[in-house]
Design an enzyme around this catalytic site. Structure first.
Site, PDB file in Angstrom:
ATOM      1  N   HIS A  31      18.708 100.458  11.648  1.00 40.25           N
ATOM      2  CA  HIS A  31      19.277  99.137  11.945  1.00 40.25           C
ATOM      3  C   HIS A  31      20.287  98.736  10.878  1.00 40.25           C
ATOM      4  CE1 HIS A  31      18.980  94.643  11.520  1.00 40.25           C
ATOM      5  NE2 HIS A  31      19.344  94.742  12.780  1.00 40.25           N
TER       6      HIS A  31
ATOM      7  N   GLU B  73      23.493 100.627  11.462  1.00 43.84           N
ATOM      8  CA  GLU B  73      24.261 100.020  12.561  1.00 43.84           C
ATOM      9  C   GLU B  73      25.095  98.846  12.053  1.00 43.84           C
ATOM     10  OE1 GLU B  73      23.734  96.419  15.164  1.00 43.84           O
ATOM     11  OE2 GLU B  73      21.939  97.655  15.401  1.00 43.84           O
ATOM     12  N   HIS B  74      24.505  97.998  11.228  1.00 43.38           N
ATOM     13  CA  HIS B  74      25.238  96.860  10.663  1.00 43.38           C
ATOM     14  C   HIS B  74      26.431  97.336   9.835  1.00 43.38           C
ATOM     15  CE1 HIS B  74      22.912  92.908  10.991  1.00 43.38           C
ATOM     16  NE2 HIS B  74      22.326  93.733  11.841  1.00 43.38           N
TER      17      HIS B  74
ATOM     18  N   GLU C  14      17.991  87.903   8.165  1.00 42.74           N
ATOM     19  CA  GLU C  14      17.724  88.144   9.590  1.00 42.74           C
ATOM     20  C   GLU C  14      16.232  88.424   9.808  1.00 42.74           C
ATOM     21  OE1 GLU C  14      18.787  91.557  12.920  1.00 42.74           O
ATOM     22  OE2 GLU C  14      20.321  91.045  11.432  1.00 42.74           O
TER      23      GLU C  14
END
Length: 430
Positions: free
Chosen positions: A67, A70-71, A143
């Site tokens: 993840h 991906e960012h 987040e």
């Protein structure tokens, strides 16, 4: 390109596999003005122990790194923000990470060739520095904290944590704040170079576009990419059959109690070798038992037992797990009703045939939307590692005999239960 008919849907796909292993799927629509594309890798949060490219030994990377990666792909060395680039032509862009995949998407009505080339290039050009990695850590940690404060997300994570003992599915896709602190630039490049290789990736495009233009761009941009890896060794875990924790009650800041129920089913207990076929029957059973038009829904609504209810199937290599979530003023009574429904399953042939018609109608309806079509093909490419052109036929062939055979082996006694209760509010007298 190879032509593949989607049977029962009046739609044609065109597929090709480049020499470097990249799979390409085109689904043209002459009656649409828009297009939708995804560039994806079969790499998600489940994979954190593997043999990196160029190495012979297993390495373990922090949870949540897929993840995080991906960012970071959206930060380019030239300073151009991909979101800003796409928005110049009124085009949308996004990305998402699951347990088993990461995908980058682009959708719009203009500048198809320009946007396709840019989508491929920005995913192919990682730019990680010590500075931008450290900057991203703060963003990701915020987040994670935000989702921890959302009761539904907290419940889902807690249920998976209690359902699985060692399987990576028990860990949130984003990892924990402690995991994020451990991620380095070198970790990101290790994961990128190992899993963002053509033989582990694919491109799907649907909508109004020229196939030759698209193939020319893909071939020119990716055809010469040589970092093909035929097989990545990933450490396998042996998940025990029993759940990790069968019951947990927690008090959090909510007004109405919430419940999460997880039922863990070992796939090898069912004599069905085709995983898609087994998935179809599992999904059919859940839809008939707990769908919006089910007798269960009607019964618990009449008893005012719930204000929300949803379910899903969670699949790992060895298990299929039925996950049920609900909001209710009477958690124990609703749990009792759910368990009763699962312990005494009775599905008539008429029910099966009715639901098959509904499913086929939905398949026909969904093929009219380019974004849904790409998403459905994407799911199959990740879940089954291939395009499924005959799903309508497979639904038609579903039968009571096979259904009963599966039901005979379905035991819903391996359960994890999570109950979230409202925290007591203490008011001070003035």
């Amino acid at each position: 390109m190879k032509t593949v008919e989607l049977k029962g849907l009046d739609k044609t796909c065109f597929t090709e596999k480049l020499n470097n292993g990249l799979e390409v799927i085109f689904i043209p629509y002459e009656d649409k003005k828009n297009y939708f594309m995804t560039y994806a890798t079969r790499y998600g949060s489940d994979t954190n122990c593997f043999v990196p490219v160029g190495s012979k030994k297993f390495t373990t990377v922090p949870n949540g790194i897929a993840h995080f990666l991906e960012h970071k792909m959206f930060e380019q060395e030239d300073g151009v923000d991909p979101f800003s680039f796409f928005s110049e032509s009124g085009t949308g862009g996004n990305a998402s990470t699951t347990f088993t995949s990461t995908r980058y998407i682009c959708y719009g009505t203009k500048e198809f060739k320009k946007n396709l080339k840019y989508l491929i290039n920005f995913v192919n050009e990682p730019y990680f520095t010590d500075e931008n990695v450290e900057k991203e850590k703060g963003i990701i940690k915020e987040e994670i904290k935000m989702y921890d404060d959302i009761p539904e997300a907290f419940l889902e994570n807690k249920l998976r944590e209690n359902l699985y003992r060692v399987d990576p599915h028990r860990i949130d896709i984003a990892g924990t704040t402690n995991d994020i602190d451990q991620i380095t630039k070198e970790d990101l490049y290790t994961c990128y170079n190992t899993f963002y290789n053509p033989n582990n990736m694919f491109i799907i495009i649907a909508g109004n576009f020229n196939k030759k233009d698209a193939m020319d761009i893909i071939s020119e941009t990716l055809g010469e990419k040589e970092n093909r890896i035929d097989e990545v060794k990933v450490k396998e875990v042996k998940e025990p059959k029993n759940v990790h924790k069968d019951c947990e009650e927690l008090s959090i800041n909510i007004k109405v109690p919430k419940i999460g129920l997880g039922y863990k089913l070992l796939k090898e207990d069912f004599d069905i070798k085709d995983e898609l076929e087994l998935d179809l029957y599992f999904s059919m059973i859940a839809a008939l038992l707990f769908g919006t038009s089910s007798l269960f829904r009607e019964r618990v609504r009449n008893k005012h037992l719930m204000s929300s209810f949803y379910y899903e199937w969670d699949s790992t290599k060895n298990y299929s797990s039925l996950l049920i979530y609900a909001e209710t003023e009477d958690p124990e009574l609703l749990i009792e009703e759910v368990q009763k429904e699962l312990d005494y399953i009775k599905i008539e042939e008429d029910d099966l045939e009715r639901m098959k018609k509904v499913w086929i109608a939905n398949e026909v309806k969904m093929i009219d939307f380019v974004d849904t079509t790409v998403s459905n093909v994407f799911d199959d490419m990740i879940r089954y590692k291939k395009l499924i052109p005959n799903k309508v036929d497979l639904i038609r062939k579903m039968n009571k005999k096979t259904l009963d055979k599966i039901l005979a082996n379905m035991k819903f006694n391996n359960r994890a239960k999570v109950i979230l209760l409202p925290s007591k509010i203490i008011t001070k007298e003035k």
